[in-house]
Design an enzyme around this catalytic site. Structure first.
Site, mmCIF file in Angstrom:
data_model
loop_
_atom_site.group_PDB
_atom_site.id
_atom_site.type_symbol
_atom_site.label_atom_id
_atom_site.label_comp_id
_atom_site.label_asym_id
_atom_site.label_seq_id
_atom_site.Cartn_x
_atom_site.Cartn_y
_atom_site.Cartn_z
ATOM 1 N N LYS A 157 26.461 35.611 95.628
ATOM 2 C CA LYS A 157 27.585 35.330 96.526
ATOM 3 C C LYS A 157 27.630 36.285 97.699
ATOM 4 O O LYS A 157 28.085 35.942 98.779
ATOM 5 C CB LYS A 157 28.913 35.384 95.757
ATOM 6 C CG LYS A 157 29.105 34.227 94.808
ATOM 7 C CD LYS A 157 30.580 34.105 94.435
ATOM 8 C CE LYS A 157 30.814 32.980 93.454
ATOM 9 N NZ LYS A 157 32.218 32.946 92.985
ATOM 10 N N LYS B 252 22.436 22.711 89.579
ATOM 11 C CA LYS B 252 23.697 22.327 88.952
ATOM 12 C C LYS B 252 24.546 21.541 89.934
ATOM 13 O O LYS B 252 24.504 21.808 91.130
ATOM 14 C CB LYS B 252 24.482 23.606 88.610
ATOM 15 C CG LYS B 252 24.501 23.942 87.143
ATOM 16 C CD LYS B 252 25.288 25.213 86.892
ATOM 17 C CE LYS B 252 26.791 24.994 86.943
ATOM 18 N NZ LYS B 252 27.562 26.145 86.427
ATOM 19 N N LYS C 238 30.497 22.958 93.155
ATOM 20 C CA LYS C 238 31.613 22.847 94.103
ATOM 21 C C LYS C 238 31.211 23.330 95.479
ATOM 22 O O LYS C 238 31.773 22.939 96.481
ATOM 23 C CB LYS C 238 32.794 23.739 93.648
ATOM 24 C CG LYS C 238 33.468 23.293 92.394
ATOM 25 C CD LYS C 238 34.887 23.867 92.307
ATOM 26 C CE LYS C 238 34.923 25.287 91.788
ATOM 27 N NZ LYS C 238 36.297 25.738 91.463
#
Ligand code: TRP
Length: 325
Positions: free
Chosen positions: A112, A194, A197
């Site tokens: 991140k 995956k 979001k």
């Protein structure tokens, strides 16, 4: 007394069917056997920049989604993290026993923070400490999380053990609870990734609030593998993923799914899959609309009150053991 569960999700981005099948469905089932605390972790959300009005709305929308999925406020405690100030308070104490080195090893921070520690926010770095605080405040036995959160949970355990060793038995040491089926739904556009979001390409995800038309289009456009036959086959990850989605939304056994599609082509399969997903989401989408802001606020206030009463007990103990109060 039944064992206690704690889990949380961030009110950022739109929830997709992978979140539902991998996490929410499981949260709902766990209510039968455990005492559950489900939190909307808005303090975690600001570790990355958020537009204030969007965050505020997303926080309530996520509560609606928990409830519509079947989280039952009569049986479980559902609340917003910032309504319980003890989360931030305990996080400070834990940050004083956590080590730079162990946080530096957290792989999610590297992802991140895009590997740029100089520019990354300090909150992003200490994020796992706040997560430990969430869990430890409630003397949690089990934490249902995806694979990507296992390392953070390991840190929670280490911090609990360290505190207990240094100051005396205070925290229960939590165990991860990784669900078997549906733990990881992949993107419709890339079966190696995956469903996420934060994917920039919305075509890869079926969002929980997508309408029937959008769902059907996304499934029609989903990538498939070369080869024929609709089977559970890890060497054909795209079809495998679609079949897993089919199985989870229809609640059929794997054998039933395979038998059902025997001799059928991908096109036929996709048509049926789209119908099954739309049918699965329909009642859920109806329920989402039922919760107006006032009802929602009442439920969340009750949840926060109950959470505060548990959390303040743990924090008092922590303060008294550390000589703070
Ligand atoms: N870190 C989790 C995520 O990003 C969210 C989270 C915050 C959480 N606190 C938690 C999950 C406590 C489980 C328990 O998905």
């Amino acid at each position: 007394m039944s064992k206690r569960i704690f889990s949380g999700a961030q009110p950022t981005g739109q929830l997709h069917i992978g979140n539902y099948l991998g996490a929410l469905k499981n949260w709902v089932a766990l209510q039968d056997a455990y005492e559950c605390f489900y939190c909307i972790v808005n303090l975690h959300a600001i570790t990355l920049p958020q537009e204030p009005a969007t965050l505020k709305k997303a926080t309530l929308d996520l509560a609606r989604i928990y409830l519509a999925a079947g989280v039952d406020p009569e049986r479980s405690t559902i609340f917003i993290q910032s309504d319980v100030p003890q989360h931030a308070e305990l996080a400070w104490v834990l940050s004083c026993i956590a080590r730079m080195g162990e946080l530096e090893r957290m792989t999610q921070f590297k992802d991140k923070g895009k590997g740029n520690a100089e520019r990354a926010g300090v909150g992003l770095f200490t994020y796992p400490i706040l997560m430990a605080s969430d869990i430890l405040l409630y003397q949690t036995d089990l934490v249902p999380v995806g694979q990507d959160q296992k390392q953070h949970l390991e840190l929670s355990r280490d911090l609990a053990e360290r505190f207990n060793r240094d100051y005396g038995e205070t925290f229960k040491v939590p165990e991860p609870y990784i669900p078997k089926a549906g733990a990881s739904i992949k993107s419709l556009q890339d079966a190696e990734k995956k469903m996420s979001k934060s994917d920039e390409n919305p075509a890869g995800s079926i969002f929980l609030l997508d309408d029937a038309d959008t769902i059907t289009k996304k499934i029609k456009r989903a990538v498939t593998d070369s080869g024929v036959g609709v089977e559970f086959d890890e060497t054909r990850p795209a079809i495998n993923n679609l079949l897993i989605i089919y199985q989870l939304v229809t609640d059929k056994t794997a054998d039933e799914c395979v038998a059902h599609f025997e001799g059928k082509m991908y096109g036929q399969f996709k048509t049926e899959l789209a119908e099954a997903v739309v049918e699965f989401l329909r009642p859920f989408q109806e329920r989402v609309k039922q919760y107006d802001d006032t009802t929602l606020r009442e439920i969340l206030d009750r949840g926060a009150e109950r959470a505060r009463s548990e959390a303040s007990r743990t924090l008092k103990d922590v303060y008294s053991r550390t000589g703070i109060n």
